[in-house]
Design a protein around this motif. Structure first.
Motif, short mmCIF file in Angstrom:
data_model
loop_
_atom_site.label_atom_id
_atom_site.label_comp_id
_atom_site.label_asym_id
_atom_site.label_seq_id
_atom_site.Cartn_x
_atom_site.Cartn_y
_atom_site.Cartn_z
N PHE A 230 59.32 39.50 25.51
CA PHE A 230 58.11 39.92 25.04
C PHE A 230 56.91 39.07 25.10
O PHE A 230 55.76 39.08 24.94
CB PHE A 230 58.10 40.04 23.41
N ASP A 231 57.06 37.58 25.35
CA ASP A 231 56.05 36.72 25.69
C ASP A 231 55.53 36.62 27.12
O ASP A 231 55.87 35.82 27.83
CB ASP A 231 56.87 35.19 25.35
N THR A 232 54.88 37.65 27.42
CA THR A 232 54.10 37.86 28.66
C THR A 232 52.71 38.11 28.36
O THR A 232 52.24 38.30 27.43
CB THR A 232 54.57 39.33 29.35
N ASP A 233 51.81 37.53 29.44
CA ASP A 233 50.62 37.54 29.36
C ASP A 233 49.92 38.95 30.23
O ASP A 233 48.77 38.89 30.60
CB ASP A 233 50.16 36.37 29.85
N ARG A 234 50.94 39.74 30.51
CA ARG A 234 50.48 40.96 31.32
C ARG A 234 50.38 42.05 30.33
O ARG A 234 51.35 42.39 29.47
CB ARG A 234 51.75 41.24 32.40
N ASP A 235 49.56 43.29 30.61
CA ASP A 235 49.68 44.59 30.17
C ASP A 235 50.91 45.12 30.37
O ASP A 235 51.44 46.08 29.34
CB ASP A 235 48.47 45.07 30.24
N LEU B 92 54.49 55.07 37.28
CA LEU B 92 53.31 55.45 37.18
C LEU B 92 52.55 54.44 36.19
O LEU B 92 53.19 53.77 35.45
CB LEU B 92 53.20 56.95 36.47
N THR B 93 51.21 54.29 36.28
CA THR B 93 50.72 53.27 35.34
C THR B 93 50.25 54.06 34.02
O THR B 93 49.29 54.67 33.74
CB THR B 93 49.38 52.68 36.19
N THR C 85 44.21 50.46 37.13
CA THR C 85 43.66 51.24 36.31
C THR C 85 44.06 52.70 36.49
O THR C 85 43.81 53.52 35.67
CB THR C 85 42.10 51.53 36.61
N SER C 86 44.73 52.94 37.50
CA SER C 86 45.20 54.54 37.73
C SER C 86 46.20 54.75 39.12
O SER C 86 46.59 53.46 39.40
CB SER C 86 44.04 55.37 38.17
#
Length: 259
Positions: A46-51, A149-150, A196-197
């Motif tokens: 859970f300690d991530t800097d990414r979305d 998929l994003t 973004t997509s």
């Protein structure tokens, strides 16, 4: 007797059709707590800097952590060519509150969250007091070709299993472009600052497989050369026999009359 038999068959057919329609409407029912509460194949980071942060394993499983801090719901589906949208198959659901508290799927539901499956998708809806949290999931996905998929927009990361790489074109491929490759604890980590997509695609290979590929190519080349030489030898032998029999070899010769 015949009427009773026909009526019984009609009742059975009606039950089968009704059950099929119900399964279609409900998508086979909501995901069970047993599936949501299953143990993940490895501990979630859970300690991530990414979305969106994916961790791929050589055994064909993946884990992902999504930042859902600015969302009230999350739609998970997979796009198929012939059947259209289908629910994403996953297990080992976890939700982490901003204070670090982690709950499983059944606890998520007990606290007001929803995980509903339809024929087309899975909807995850967050309760009012679940703002600023993080969701983690597990599923099946080969590192040799991983596609997803994003579902959230923002920064992404995909960590490959140890010994896997995407450096060599054709056998290695990453989409979308604009990514970078980092090395973390001896593993390649592909990162995007903004997605973004569409979808992400990572096609990787095990570095030791290159030796196997090279060996196969070398053997194939040797077989091809040997086959060509054998064919030419047989052709020369056939040509010699025809000459011995006086049949000629169909060579263009000048017969002296210019024709």
């Amino acid at each position: 007797m015949n009427r009773r038999f026909v009526l019984a068959l009609a009742c059975v057919a009606l039950l089968v059709v009704t059950a099929g329609c119900l399964a279609f409407v409900t998508g086979g029912g909501e995901m069970s707590d047993e599936t949501l509460d299953a143990d993940p194949p490895r501990e979630y980071d859970f300690d991530t800097d990414r979305d969106a942060d994916f961790d791929l394993a050589a055994d064909g499983t993946y884990t992902v952590v999504y930042n859902v801090s600015e969302r009230d719901s999350l739609r998970l589906y997979q796009d198929t060519v012939y059947a259209g949208d289908q629910p994403l198959e996953f297990r080992a659901f976890r939700y982490q509150y901003p204070d670090g508290t982690v709950i499983n799927g059944s606890e998520f539901r007990e606290r007001g969250g929803e995980v509903d499956q339809t024929p087309d998708e899975v909807w995850i809806r967050f309760a009012d007091d679940m703002e600023g949290g993080t969701v983690a999931l597990s599923g099946e996905g080969s590192p040799r070709r991983f596609t997803m998929l994003t579902y959230v927009h923002g920064s992404y990361a995909v960590t490959l299993p140890e010994g896997f790489s995407t450096d060599i074109p054709i056998v290695g491929h990453v989409s979308p472009r604009g990514h970078a490759v980092e090395e973390v604890d001896g593993r390649d980590r592909i990162v995007w600052d903004s997605v973004t997509s569409g979808s992400i695609v990572v096609q990787s290979y095990r570095e030791r497989d290159l030796v196997i590929f090279a060996g196969i190519a070398l053997i194939g080349g040797i077989v091809a050369v040997a086959g060509t030489l054998r064919f030419r030898r047989q052709l020369e032998e056939l040509k010699a026999r025809r000459m011995e029999m006086g049949l000629g070899v169909y060579e263009d010769e000048d017969d002296g009359d210019g024709t």
